[in-house]
Design a protein around this motif. Sequence first.
Motif, mmCIF file in Angstrom:
data_model
loop_
_atom_site.group_PDB
_atom_site.id
_atom_site.type_symbol
_atom_site.label_atom_id
_atom_site.label_comp_id
_atom_site.label_asym_id
_atom_site.label_seq_id
_atom_site.Cartn_x
_atom_site.Cartn_y
_atom_site.Cartn_z
ATOM 1 N N MET A 1 0.827 -1.195 0.000
ATOM 2 C CA MET A 1 0.000 0.000 0.000
ATOM 3 C C MET A 1 0.871 1.257 0.000
ATOM 4 N N GLN A 4 1.908 1.860 -3.482
ATOM 5 C CA GLN A 4 0.783 2.399 -4.237
ATOM 6 C C GLN A 4 0.581 3.878 -3.910
ATOM 7 N N ALA A 5 0.698 4.242 -2.646
ATOM 8 C CA ALA A 5 0.549 5.643 -2.251
ATOM 9 C C ALA A 5 1.622 6.507 -2.904
ATOM 10 N N THR A 31 0.364 -2.826 -6.673
ATOM 11 C CA THR A 31 -0.866 -3.614 -6.719
ATOM 12 C C THR A 31 -0.544 -5.105 -6.830
ATOM 13 N N PHE A 34 0.254 -6.163 -3.432
ATOM 14 C CA PHE A 34 -0.830 -6.006 -2.463
ATOM 15 C C PHE A 34 -1.859 -7.129 -2.535
ATOM 16 N N TYR A 35 -2.347 -7.443 -3.727
ATOM 17 C CA TYR A 35 -3.453 -8.392 -3.837
ATOM 18 C C TYR A 35 -3.130 -9.789 -3.313
ATOM 19 N N LEU A 38 -3.096 -9.522 0.439
ATOM 20 C CA LEU A 38 -4.444 -9.376 0.982
ATOM 21 C C LEU A 38 -5.129 -10.736 1.072
ATOM 22 N N TYR A 58 -14.340 -6.199 1.263
ATOM 23 C CA TYR A 58 -13.212 -5.385 0.787
ATOM 24 C C TYR A 58 -13.546 -4.774 -0.572
ATOM 25 N N ARG A 62 -13.659 -0.917 -1.790
ATOM 26 C CA ARG A 62 -12.797 -0.506 -2.901
ATOM 27 C C ARG A 62 -13.617 0.164 -3.990
ATOM 28 N N SER A 89 -4.389 5.711 0.511
ATOM 29 C CA SER A 89 -3.488 4.554 0.461
ATOM 30 C C SER A 89 -2.401 4.664 1.520
ATOM 31 N N THR A 92 -3.913 3.932 4.890
ATOM 32 C CA THR A 92 -4.143 2.501 5.025
ATOM 33 C C THR A 92 -2.844 1.768 5.318
ATOM 34 N N ALA A 93 -1.766 2.135 4.632
ATOM 35 C CA ALA A 93 -0.466 1.504 4.869
ATOM 36 C C ALA A 93 -0.019 1.720 6.314
#
Length: 119
Positions: A1, A4-5, A31, A34-35, A38, A58, A62, A89, A92-93
């Motif tokens: 994340m 991504q940020a 990404t 991340f996926y 997750l 989730y 999203r 993002s 969230t991180a």
Amino acid sequence: MALQAAALAVIAASTGFTGWAIGTILLGAGTAMFYPTLLAVIGDIAHPLWRGRTVGIYRVWRDLGYAVGAIIADLLGLHAAVWTAAAASAATALLVAFRMYETHPRRPGQTRERDISLP
């Protein structure tokens, strides 16, 4: 994340193709990391009967983010929407960094996953 940020911040701060290309490459890499993570987290902490529901929840949040981003873009412009996504993002991180915990702690003296000795 966090990647991504940072990628979204690069995209928001850029005004030309090179910055956008670098930002989108970083966003894709973030990404891609991340996926799977997750899904692994959900597999570790969610009871098998509600794992699917957890992924669904989730995805609802999203997708709601997409709608909110569109509203922000309409009201304040595209750059504001991308900056907002970058901030969300990053938040969230940070939240994950401080709130998540290891569900499979290592045994004393264990250094790598492959060092696990089965009983």
